[in-house]
Design a protein around this motif. Sequence first.
Motif, PDB file in Angstrom:
ATOM      1  N   MET A   1      -9.640  15.206  -8.290  1.00 31.31           N
ATOM      2  CA  MET A   1     -10.716  14.510  -9.016  1.00 31.31           C
ATOM      3  C   MET A   1     -10.123  13.607 -10.080  1.00 31.31           C
ATOM      4  O   MET A   1      -9.184  13.957 -10.756  1.00 31.31           O
ATOM      5  CB  MET A   1     -11.628  15.546  -9.661  1.00 31.31           C
ATOM      6  N   GLY A   2     -10.692  12.390 -10.188  1.00 30.29           N
ATOM      7  CA  GLY A   2     -10.257  11.482 -11.227  1.00 30.29           C
ATOM      8  C   GLY A   2      -8.988  10.714 -10.877  1.00 30.29           C
ATOM      9  O   GLY A   2      -8.563   9.851 -11.623  1.00 30.29           O
ATOM     10  N   LEU A   3      -8.384  11.042  -9.727  1.00 28.81           N
ATOM     11  CA  LEU A   3      -7.168  10.329  -9.344  1.00 28.81           C
ATOM     12  C   LEU A   3      -7.518   8.919  -8.907  1.00 28.81           C
ATOM     13  O   LEU A   3      -8.484   8.702  -8.180  1.00 28.81           O
ATOM     14  CB  LEU A   3      -6.496  11.039  -8.171  1.00 28.81           C
ATOM     15  N   ILE A   4      -6.724   7.977  -9.340  1.00 27.81           N
ATOM     16  CA  ILE A   4      -6.958   6.598  -8.924  1.00 27.81           C
ATOM     17  C   ILE A   4      -6.012   6.291  -7.765  1.00 27.81           C
ATOM     18  O   ILE A   4      -4.800   6.485  -7.885  1.00 27.81           O
ATOM     19  CB  ILE A   4      -6.746   5.632 -10.092  1.00 27.81           C
ATOM     20  N   PRO A   5      -6.567   5.871  -6.625  1.00 25.97           N
ATOM     21  CA  PRO A   5      -5.695   5.598  -5.486  1.00 25.97           C
ATOM     22  C   PRO A   5      -4.705   4.473  -5.823  1.00 25.97           C
ATOM     23  O   PRO A   5      -4.980   3.654  -6.687  1.00 25.97           O
ATOM     24  CB  PRO A   5      -6.666   5.149  -4.393  1.00 25.97           C
ATOM     25  N   PRO A   6      -3.581   4.454  -5.123  1.00 29.44           N
ATOM     26  CA  PRO A   6      -2.606   3.390  -5.382  1.00 29.44           C
ATOM     27  C   PRO A   6      -3.190   2.026  -5.011  1.00 29.44           C
ATOM     28  O   PRO A   6      -4.093   1.950  -4.185  1.00 29.44           O
ATOM     29  CB  PRO A   6      -1.439   3.746  -4.468  1.00 29.44           C
ATOM     30  N   PRO A   7      -2.683   0.956  -5.615  1.00 28.91           N
ATOM     31  CA  PRO A   7      -3.204  -0.372  -5.281  1.00 28.91           C
ATOM     32  C   PRO A   7      -2.839  -0.769  -3.852  1.00 28.91           C
ATOM     33  O   PRO A   7      -1.971  -0.149  -3.227  1.00 28.91           O
ATOM     34  CB  PRO A   7      -2.519  -1.292  -6.299  1.00 28.91           C
ATOM     35  N   LEU A   8      -3.502  -1.799  -3.380  1.00 29.07           N
ATOM     36  CA  LEU A   8      -3.193  -2.301  -2.041  1.00 29.07           C
ATOM     37  C   LEU A   8      -1.796  -2.913  -2.049  1.00 29.07           C
ATOM     38  O   LEU A   8      -1.327  -3.397  -3.078  1.00 29.07           O
ATOM     39  CB  LEU A   8      -4.221  -3.356  -1.639  1.00 29.07           C
ATOM     40  N   ARG A   9      -1.158  -2.905  -0.899  1.00 29.71           N
ATOM     41  CA  ARG A   9       0.171  -3.533  -0.792  1.00 29.71           C
ATOM     42  C   ARG A   9       0.024  -5.047  -0.803  1.00 29.71           C
ATOM     43  O   ARG A   9      -0.944  -5.596  -0.279  1.00 29.71           O
ATOM     44  CB  ARG A   9       0.843  -3.110   0.514  1.00 29.71           C
ATOM     45  N   ASN A  10       1.034  -5.681  -1.349  1.00 26.17           N
ATOM     46  CA  ASN A  10       0.990  -7.128  -1.489  1.00 26.17           C
ATOM     47  C   ASN A  10       0.865  -7.848  -0.145  1.00 26.17           C
ATOM     48  O   ASN A  10       0.354  -8.957  -0.076  1.00 26.17           O
ATOM     49  CB  ASN A  10       2.269  -7.595  -2.203  1.00 26.17           C
ATOM     50  N   ASP A  11       1.331  -7.179   0.913  1.00 32.22           N
ATOM     51  CA  ASP A  11       1.301  -7.854   2.218  1.00 32.22           C
ATOM     52  C   ASP A  11       0.139  -7.378   3.085  1.00 32.22           C
ATOM     53  O   ASP A  11       0.145  -7.553   4.288  1.00 32.22           O
ATOM     54  CB  ASP A  11       2.626  -7.625   2.952  1.00 32.22           C
ATOM     55  N   CYS A  12      -0.889  -6.764   2.431  1.00 36.09           N
ATOM     56  CA  CYS A  12      -1.947  -6.154   3.259  1.00 36.09           C
ATOM     57  C   CYS A  12      -2.733  -7.188   4.066  1.00 36.09           C
ATOM     58  O   CYS A  12      -3.337  -6.851   5.064  1.00 36.09           O
ATOM     59  CB  CYS A  12      -2.875  -5.286   2.404  1.00 36.09           C
ATOM     60  N   PHE A  13      -2.741  -8.408   3.618  1.00 34.36           N
ATOM     61  CA  PHE A  13      -3.507  -9.419   4.365  1.00 34.36           C
ATOM     62  C   PHE A  13      -2.622 -10.275   5.280  1.00 34.36           C
ATOM     63  O   PHE A  13      -3.123 -11.155   5.969  1.00 34.36           O
ATOM     64  CB  PHE A  13      -4.274 -10.327   3.398  1.00 34.36           C
ATOM     65  N   ALA A  14      -1.322 -10.014   5.240  1.00 31.82           N
ATOM     66  CA  ALA A  14      -0.409 -10.859   6.026  1.00 31.82           C
ATOM     67  C   ALA A  14      -0.637 -10.651   7.508  1.00 31.82           C
ATOM     68  O   ALA A  14      -0.578  -9.534   8.010  1.00 31.82           O
ATOM     69  CB  ALA A  14       1.030 -10.533   5.654  1.00 31.82           C
ATOM     70  N   MET A  15      -0.916 -11.724   8.205  1.00 32.32           N
ATOM     71  CA  MET A  15      -1.155 -11.658   9.647  1.00 32.32           C
ATOM     72  C   MET A  15       0.171 -11.870  10.367  1.00 32.32           C
ATOM     73  O   MET A  15       0.992 -12.659   9.913  1.00 32.32           O
ATOM     74  CB  MET A  15      -2.093 -12.798  10.063  1.00 32.32           C
ATOM     75  N   PRO A  16       0.353 -11.214  11.508  1.00 32.57           N
ATOM     76  CA  PRO A  16       1.576 -11.484  12.275  1.00 32.57           C
ATOM     77  C   PRO A  16       1.644 -12.974  12.610  1.00 32.57           C
ATOM     78  O   PRO A  16       0.621 -13.599  12.859  1.00 32.57           O
ATOM     79  CB  PRO A  16       1.390 -10.651  13.544  1.00 32.57           C
ATOM     80  N   HIS A  17       2.853 -13.514  12.602  1.00 38.86           N
ATOM     81  CA  HIS A  17       2.995 -14.932  12.916  1.00 38.86           C
ATOM     82  C   HIS A  17       2.749 -15.173  14.394  1.00 38.86           C
ATOM     83  O   HIS A  17       2.781 -14.277  15.203  1.00 38.86           O
ATOM     84  CB  HIS A  17       4.406 -15.406  12.532  1.00 38.86           C
ATOM     85  N   GLY A  18       2.539 -16.393  14.723  1.00 32.11           N
ATOM     86  CA  GLY A  18       2.398 -16.734  16.141  1.00 32.11           C
ATOM     87  C   GLY A  18       1.000 -17.188  16.458  1.00 32.11           C
ATOM     88  O   GLY A  18       0.785 -18.349  16.777  1.00 32.11           O
TER      89      GLY A  18
END
Length: 419
Positions: free
Chosen positions: A1-18
């Motif tokens: 209870m009361g724990l704050i989840p870790p933030p999102l990773r900086n690359d969470c929106f990075a799409m695979p290239h191609g």
Amino acid sequence: MGLIPPPLRNDCFAMPHGAHWTPVNDALAHLRAKLQPICGAESIPVSEGAGRILAGPAIALRAHPPATNAAVDGYAFQGPIADGPHELPLVTGRSAAGAPFEGTVPTGYAIRILTGADVPAGTDTIILQEDITTNGQAIAFNGPLKLGSNARQAGEDIAKGQKIFAAQHKLAPYDLATLASAGVGRLNVRKRLRVGVLSTGDELIDPGAIARPGQIYDANRPMLCAAISRWGYEVQDLGIAPDNREKIREVLNSAALSCDVILTSGGASAGDEDHISALLENTGSFALWRIAMKPGRPLALGLWNNTPVFGLPGNPVAAAVCAMIFARPALGVLSGLGWLDPVSYQLPAAFSKTKKAGRQEYLRARLSNTGTVEIFGSEGSGRVSGLSWASGLVALPDAAITIEQGTPVTYIPFTEFGL
Ligand code: AMP
Ligand code: MG
């Protein structure tokens, strides 16, 4: 209870290239895989639980009903009772709701009992008061009566220790009744997701204001704010920002402090005045998703000081569709509710249309009174009124198709998007 989840990773929106154009389903799969809950938990009273999302399972602290009790007003005794006429003497006293009979009723005796009262020791079966005659000393009635007739068994509804709801469950008003009945007084819920809504564009003014030439009314903010509040999140109205990078930067800086996620509309492409994209680009977390769909231009995604930003297209029809298709399930994950897939229906088309391969199309649609699906007269994405005309969307697949009247098409009611 009361724990704050870790933030999102900086690359969470990075799409695979191609992939040049990302199919809708790939974009959805990416969001689903890379996002995670970002809200901590808090304890609240059950009475405030409607619309909240459980952070952990809800466990029954008590059985419901807690003791076997009467379902009717009548008389209790030991069952079962055989066929034929019976007469039982009455014990002195009665069992009423909130005032149970403390003693034990001897075998062969009956006791007055009222609805909701605990069934006294020595009894297990109840007869309706309408089915007896009495002189005040004894009751007379006809059998047969099964053992346990008109009694609600202890724990028959909910057992003590039973998991009533799993984590991620969003509580409806009737769920509060279930929890209260099982002795639950406080709930461990996710903190409410705080969603900021920002419109960008030099041309925008507030609804109803006096418009100078070249100005248009901000249609997206009232729509998006209302949608977010219907989805159960806390809205923070961030107003309108001009097409000025420094001004938008200031708004994002302060919004990132008070919001868990920011939805913007406008300025999300790659043009000169597309400042949301330009600003996010310098964060190292920016991704401009070119999604193979109509309506919709790119979605601009990124983290601003760790706060996810969803840059929706400015066009109100595109903003609405992108909010329903992408923002809603993404907010579901961020809020702790989980991914949300709308239920869709295959219904015969009331229209004909030929569509080329390469992108998924969402058409403003509504049900006719014969059970077919009509589409709005114009597919022009500037036709905001088509959203109001519609009761849902028709989703056409990436592949080329020819639809004739009667061809089954995928229809998703707006209610499936929580709207
Ligand atoms: P943009 O994505 O900023 O290039 O905007 C695309 C189109 O949507 C332009 O015609 C804008 O004027 C219009 N637009 C942008 N934001 C809004 C808004 N909040 N309300 C109504 N129209 C908008
Ligand atoms: Mg603009």
